[in-house]
Design an enzyme around this catalytic site. Structure first.
Site, mmCIF file in Angstrom:
data_model
loop_
_atom_site.group_PDB
_atom_site.id
_atom_site.type_symbol
_atom_site.label_atom_id
_atom_site.label_comp_id
_atom_site.label_asym_id
_atom_site.label_seq_id
_atom_site.Cartn_x
_atom_site.Cartn_y
_atom_site.Cartn_z
ATOM 1 N N GLY A 122 0.835 -1.187 0.000
ATOM 2 C CA GLY A 122 0.000 0.000 0.000
ATOM 3 C C GLY A 122 0.874 1.242 0.000
ATOM 4 O O GLY A 122 2.038 1.193 0.417
ATOM 5 N N GLN A 158 2.668 10.025 1.628
ATOM 6 C CA GLN A 158 3.995 9.401 1.677
ATOM 7 C C GLN A 158 4.882 9.828 0.511
ATOM 8 O O GLN A 158 6.096 9.631 0.559
ATOM 9 C CB GLN A 158 3.869 7.872 1.675
ATOM 10 C CG GLN A 158 3.286 7.306 2.960
ATOM 11 C CD GLN A 158 3.203 5.798 2.907
ATOM 12 O OE1 GLN A 158 2.264 5.246 2.345
ATOM 13 N NE2 GLN A 158 4.175 5.117 3.486
ATOM 14 N N CYS A 182 6.055 -0.155 7.420
ATOM 15 C CA CYS A 182 5.667 1.054 6.686
ATOM 16 C C CYS A 182 6.818 1.485 5.799
ATOM 17 O O CYS A 182 7.965 1.526 6.256
ATOM 18 C CB CYS A 182 5.299 2.158 7.679
ATOM 19 S SG CYS A 182 4.750 3.670 6.879
ATOM 20 N N LEU A 183 6.512 1.803 4.548
ATOM 21 C CA LEU A 183 7.559 2.244 3.626
ATOM 22 C C LEU A 183 8.217 3.536 4.088
ATOM 23 O O LEU A 183 9.333 3.838 3.678
ATOM 24 C CB LEU A 183 6.974 2.439 2.219
ATOM 25 C CG LEU A 183 6.426 1.161 1.560
ATOM 26 C CD1 LEU A 183 5.752 1.507 0.241
ATOM 27 C CD2 LEU A 183 7.529 0.145 1.355
ATOM 28 N N HIS A 219 -4.308 1.060 7.738
ATOM 29 C CA HIS A 219 -2.952 1.620 7.775
ATOM 30 C C HIS A 219 -2.837 2.818 6.819
ATOM 31 O O HIS A 219 -2.331 3.883 7.193
ATOM 32 C CB HIS A 219 -1.950 0.515 7.410
ATOM 33 C CG HIS A 219 -0.520 0.945 7.364
ATOM 34 N ND1 HIS A 219 0.435 0.450 8.224
ATOM 35 C CD2 HIS A 219 0.126 1.825 6.564
ATOM 36 C CE1 HIS A 219 1.612 1.017 7.957
ATOM 37 N NE2 HIS A 219 1.443 1.852 6.941
ATOM 38 N N GLU A 220 -3.329 2.631 5.586
ATOM 39 C CA GLU A 220 -3.209 3.707 4.594
ATOM 40 C C GLU A 220 -4.130 4.876 4.930
ATOM 41 O O GLU A 220 -3.759 6.038 4.749
ATOM 42 C CB GLU A 220 -3.514 3.179 3.182
ATOM 43 C CG GLU A 220 -2.645 2.019 2.727
ATOM 44 C CD GLU A 220 -1.153 2.290 2.883
ATOM 45 O OE1 GLU A 220 -0.729 3.452 2.767
ATOM 46 O OE2 GLU A 220 -0.407 1.329 3.148
ATOM 47 N N HIS A 249 -2.517 7.220 7.223
ATOM 48 C CA HIS A 249 -1.559 8.148 6.600
ATOM 49 C C HIS A 249 -2.260 9.433 6.130
ATOM 50 O O HIS A 249 -1.646 10.498 6.099
ATOM 51 C CB HIS A 249 -0.875 7.496 5.399
ATOM 52 C CG HIS A 249 0.290 6.624 5.755
ATOM 53 N ND1 HIS A 249 1.382 7.090 6.452
ATOM 54 C CD2 HIS A 249 0.544 5.313 5.493
ATOM 55 C CE1 HIS A 249 2.260 6.092 6.607
ATOM 56 N NE2 HIS A 249 1.776 5.005 6.047
HETATM 57 NI NI NI Z 1 2.769 3.202 5.972
#
Ligand code: NI
Length: 187
Positions: free
Chosen positions: A49, A54, A102-103, A144-145, A148
Site C-alpha cells: 500500500g 507518503q 511502513c515504507l 494503515h493507509e 496516513h
Molecule cells: Ni505506511
C-alpha cells in the site's frame, strides 16, 4: 512512469492532514498520472500500500494491493485498488493484532491492533462510488493507509512497543507471533 521518492519518518508531510480530492479532478491527466506513479512506486518498493502523503502529496488518496494467500510481493501484476476520499466505519468485532511495517519507516515491524472488518465508502480512480466491507489483511492495509491521510503512523497505534523489531531480527525470532505475514507486507 517515474518512481516517486517516499518520505521517511520525520518529514512533516507525514504528520499533516490530507485534503479531500475534488471529484472533478479525478479524471484529469495529472491526477491519473499521480495514481499510476504511486502504483509504480509501491511496486518498486515491494509494498502492499502507499498513500499520497507518503510521496508528499496532501490529498486523500491511496493505492493498495493485498497479496493473495501464499503469494509473494514479487508477483507484481496482482490487482491494485485505488481509494479516493475514503471513509471507514468499523464493524463489530474485537481488535486483532498482527504485524505491520511502513515504507516511510523502513525496516521496522510491530504488532498493531486493527478492526477485523470495516465498511469502506469512497471513490475509485474513475470517480465511481464504492461501498464495500473489507476484512482480514485487506482491512488492515486499508486502516494503515487511511491513517496516513490523517498524519497517523502505525507506531501511534501500537499498544506495546516491545514487539518493535528490525526486519532481519523479525524474520529470525518473531514470525511465529502473528499470522504468517510476508516480511515485505508493508505500506
Ligand atoms: Ni505506511
Amino acid at each position: 512512469m517515474p518512481i516517486l521518492p517516499i518520505l521517511r519518518l520525520g518529514h512533516p508531510a507525514l504528520r499533516a492532514q490530507a485534503r479531500p480530492v475534488d471529484p472533478a479532478q479525478i479524471p484529469t491527466p495529472p491526477f491519473q498520472q499521480l495514481i499510476d506513479d504511486m502504483v509504480e512506486t509501491m511496486r518498486d518498493a515491494r509494498g502492499v500500500g502507499l498513500a499520497a502523503p507518503q510521496v508528499g502529496v496532501p490529498l486523500q488518496v491511496f493505492v493498495y494491493s493485498p497479496p493473495l494467500q501464499g503469494e509473494k510481493a514479487e508477483d507484481a501484476e496482482r490487482e491494485v485498488r485505488v481509494l479516493v476520499n475514503p471513509m471507514l466505519n468499523p464493524q463489530s468485532g474485537e481488535l486483532v493484532y498482527d504485524w505491520e511495517g511502513c515504507l516511510s519507516i523502513p525496516d521496522l515491524r510491530g504488532l498493531v491492533p486493527r478492526h477485523p472488518a470495516i465498511r469502506v465508502l469512497g471513490l475509485d480512480r474513475t470517480g465511481r462510488h464504492l461501498d464495500f466491507v473489507a476484512t482480514g489483511f485487506e482491512a488492515r492495509i486499508i486502516q494503515h493507509e487511511f491513517d496516513h491521510l490523517n498524519g497517523v503512523i502505525f507506531l501511534d497505534r501500537m499498544r506495546d512497543l516491545r514487539s518493535l523489531a528490525f526486519s532481519a531480527e523479525w524474520d529470525r525470532y518473531m514470525t511465529g507471533e502473528g499470522e504468517d505475514l510476508d516480511s515485505t507486507a508493508v505500506g
